[in-house]
Design a protein around this motif. Sequence first.
Motif, PDB file in Angstrom:
ATOM      1  N   ARG A   1      -5.988   2.065  -0.890  1.00  0.00           N
ATOM      2  CA  ARG A   1      -4.512   1.021  -0.431  1.00  0.00           C
ATOM      3  C   ARG A   1      -4.064   0.229  -1.480  1.00  0.00           C
ATOM      4  O   ARG A   1      -3.062  -0.087  -1.592  1.00  0.00           O
ATOM      5  CB  ARG A   1      -5.120   0.024   0.834  1.00  0.00           C
ATOM      6  CG  ARG A   1      -4.831   0.692   2.100  1.00  0.00           C
ATOM      7  CD  ARG A   1      -5.395   0.352   2.897  1.00  0.00           C
ATOM      8  NE  ARG A   1      -6.744  -0.634   3.785  1.00  0.00           N
ATOM      9  CZ  ARG A   1      -7.298  -1.542   2.807  1.00  0.00           C
ATOM     10  NH1 ARG A   1      -6.858  -2.781   2.427  1.00  0.00           N
ATOM     11  NH2 ARG A   1      -8.494  -1.943   3.517  1.00  0.00           N
ATOM     12  N   TYR A   2      -4.949   0.243  -2.752  1.00  0.00           N
ATOM     13  CA  TYR A   2      -4.873  -0.837  -3.798  1.00  0.00           C
ATOM     14  C   TYR A   2      -3.873   0.634  -4.794  1.00  0.00           C
ATOM     15  O   TYR A   2      -2.891  -0.622  -5.287  1.00  0.00           O
ATOM     16  CB  TYR A   2      -6.034  -1.202  -4.784  1.00  0.00           C
ATOM     17  CG  TYR A   2      -5.707  -1.964  -5.722  1.00  0.00           C
ATOM     18  CD1 TYR A   2      -5.460  -3.375  -6.222  1.00  0.00           C
ATOM     19  CD2 TYR A   2      -6.454  -1.321  -7.175  1.00  0.00           C
ATOM     20  CE1 TYR A   2      -4.956  -3.341  -7.509  1.00  0.00           C
ATOM     21  CE2 TYR A   2      -6.201  -1.477  -8.422  1.00  0.00           C
ATOM     22  CZ  TYR A   2      -5.515  -2.786  -8.678  1.00  0.00           C
ATOM     23  OH  TYR A   2      -4.946  -3.725 -10.074  1.00  0.00           O
TER      24      TYR A   2
ATOM     25  N   ASP B   1      -7.862  -6.943  -1.341  1.00  0.00           N
ATOM     26  CA  ASP B   1      -7.458  -6.104  -0.140  1.00  0.00           C
ATOM     27  C   ASP B   1      -5.888  -5.739   0.253  1.00  0.00           C
ATOM     28  O   ASP B   1      -6.035  -7.102   1.241  1.00  0.00           O
ATOM     29  CB  ASP B   1      -8.420  -6.857   1.263  1.00  0.00           C
ATOM     30  CG  ASP B   1      -8.885  -5.631   1.844  1.00  0.00           C
ATOM     31  OD1 ASP B   1      -8.495  -4.689   2.284  1.00  0.00           O
ATOM     32  OD2 ASP B   1     -10.337  -5.703   2.943  1.00  0.00           O
TER      33      ASP B   1
ATOM     34  N   ARG C   1     -10.114  -0.026   1.087  1.00  0.00           N
ATOM     35  CA  ARG C   1      -9.273  -1.286   0.136  1.00  0.00           C
ATOM     36  C   ARG C   1      -8.840  -0.585  -1.021  1.00  0.00           C
ATOM     37  O   ARG C   1      -8.249  -0.929  -1.802  1.00  0.00           O
ATOM     38  CB  ARG C   1     -11.089  -1.678  -0.216  1.00  0.00           C
ATOM     39  CG  ARG C   1     -10.291  -3.358  -0.885  1.00  0.00           C
ATOM     40  CD  ARG C   1     -11.468  -3.225  -1.611  1.00  0.00           C
ATOM     41  NE  ARG C   1     -11.995  -2.736  -3.036  1.00  0.00           N
ATOM     42  CZ  ARG C   1     -13.538  -2.741  -3.147  1.00  0.00           C
ATOM     43  NH1 ARG C   1     -13.580  -4.532  -2.955  1.00  0.00           N
ATOM     44  NH2 ARG C   1     -13.736  -2.549  -3.851  1.00  0.00           N
ATOM     45  N   ASN C   2     -10.202   0.638  -1.710  1.00  0.00           N
ATOM     46  CA  ASN C   2      -9.841   1.053  -2.969  1.00  0.00           C
ATOM     47  C   ASN C   2      -8.144   2.020  -3.622  1.00  0.00           C
ATOM     48  O   ASN C   2      -7.636   1.286  -3.988  1.00  0.00           O
ATOM     49  CB  ASN C   2     -11.114   1.272  -4.197  1.00  0.00           C
ATOM     50  CG  ASN C   2     -11.842   0.672  -4.663  1.00  0.00           C
ATOM     51  OD1 ASN C   2     -11.889  -0.126  -4.344  1.00  0.00           O
ATOM     52  ND2 ASN C   2     -12.865   1.161  -4.580  1.00  0.00           N
TER      53      ASN C   2
ATOM     54  N   GLU D   1     -18.147  -2.249  -7.137  1.00  0.00           N
ATOM     55  CA  GLU D   1     -17.074  -1.696  -6.771  1.00  0.00           C
ATOM     56  C   GLU D   1     -15.944  -0.780  -6.471  1.00  0.00           C
ATOM     57  O   GLU D   1     -15.185  -0.435  -5.653  1.00  0.00           O
ATOM     58  CB  GLU D   1     -15.757  -3.419  -6.071  1.00  0.00           C
ATOM     59  CG  GLU D   1     -16.679  -4.155  -6.179  1.00  0.00           C
ATOM     60  CD  GLU D   1     -17.064  -4.324  -4.803  1.00  0.00           C
ATOM     61  OE1 GLU D   1     -16.167  -3.782  -3.865  1.00  0.00           O
ATOM     62  OE2 GLU D   1     -17.982  -5.555  -4.722  1.00  0.00           O
TER      63      GLU D   1
ATOM     64  N   HIS E   1     -15.660   1.224   3.158  1.00  0.00           N
ATOM     65  CA  HIS E   1     -15.156  -0.477   3.156  1.00  0.00           C
ATOM     66  C   HIS E   1     -14.113   0.378   1.800  1.00  0.00           C
ATOM     67  O   HIS E   1     -13.541   0.114   1.794  1.00  0.00           O
ATOM     68  CB  HIS E   1     -15.659  -1.553   3.429  1.00  0.00           C
ATOM     69  CG  HIS E   1     -14.353  -2.845   3.208  1.00  0.00           C
ATOM     70  ND1 HIS E   1     -13.547  -2.878   4.090  1.00  0.00           N
ATOM     71  CD2 HIS E   1     -15.327  -3.233   2.366  1.00  0.00           C
ATOM     72  CE1 HIS E   1     -13.181  -4.419   3.747  1.00  0.00           C
ATOM     73  NE2 HIS E   1     -14.320  -4.843   2.435  1.00  0.00           N
ATOM     74  N   GLN E   2     -15.355   0.438   1.284  1.00  0.00           N
ATOM     75  CA  GLN E   2     -14.241  -0.029  -0.484  1.00  0.00           C
ATOM     76  C   GLN E   2     -13.703   1.414  -0.782  1.00  0.00           C
ATOM     77  O   GLN E   2     -12.402   0.922  -1.418  1.00  0.00           O
ATOM     78  CB  GLN E   2     -16.131   0.184  -1.086  1.00  0.00           C
ATOM     79  CG  GLN E   2     -16.972  -0.973  -0.916  1.00  0.00           C
ATOM     80  CD  GLN E   2     -18.056  -0.873  -2.434  1.00  0.00           C
ATOM     81  OE1 GLN E   2     -18.528   0.355  -2.348  1.00  0.00           O
ATOM     82  NE2 GLN E   2     -17.946  -2.027  -3.268  1.00  0.00           N
TER      83      GLN E   2
END
Length: 303
Positions: free
Chosen positions: A48-49, A93, A45-46, A83, A41-42
């Motif tokens: 996509r960031y 996110d 998210r990372n 994170e 999940h992280q």
Amino acid sequence: MKVILDTDPGIDDALAIAYAAAAPEIDLVGLTTIYGNTSIHQASRNARYLVDLLQLDIPVARGAEAPLGASDFRSAGIGHGSEGFGDVIEIPDLGVDHPQSAAEYLVQMAREHGEGLTICTLGPLTNIADALALDPEFARMPGRVIVLGGALGGGGDVSETAEDNMARDPLAADTVFASGLPITLVGLDVTLKPLYGIADFAVLSAASPRVGGFLNRAVQSHLNFFCVTLGIDGCGLQDPTAVVACTHPQLFKTIETGLRVITEGARCGATIPDPDRPPVAVCRDMQTQAVMQELTSRIASLH
């Protein structure tokens, strides 16, 4: 060249993705994510960031959440913070993951681009093993697979013999090395030679306040981990070195050998030669200063 990065961001992954975004030789097709430095999940998210930070218009396909045969994975967060980006813990996110899984996306892109596609893996090899299981013909599709991992010429980083990416899913790694994929292995033999210190990240921050500034903020605890815990004057450039091997193979000296990964026992995760396996190009040395200059100049150009 068209490139997919299979990544578990991760501070050094962020450097690698930034380099890939800046390198004119690379047409970055997409990112596939994998557990490793963080949870899946992280990692997604990372990723996509970073796609947003780097102003890229590419998909992020979510990959495996645990090693082959396991139901879950928990990252210790050592070196990369809770994170994944060190002391930068408020990470928005943004966006959504691609509808295909990482394995499905890898197979589709390999079918479309064939030998024109390079896949560069920066984490455990579970997604690549899953792609092989999904379509055994995947082994004959991409032009190159650059694998970050292994410690063929010396000690490991998670044990005396095992490197982290191999040790996290040794069964997947062994499956990949047995597959016949056109692999170049970039291991600890070379990736701990270029060291980035405080001054190097300050140069990136000054030249590229938005991207380099983020990398500089994120890396401070990582630098502390290398300097205090490992006694190394700077942090290794494992992941970005593997991406430079995509764009500048002439800077690397390789040998060819088949490889096997030990999947159980005290040496689990160790990468060893096996002459009965398909040949793999194994990096044993590189032009360190040229690699560091390439990384610095490209990432510093990002605005």
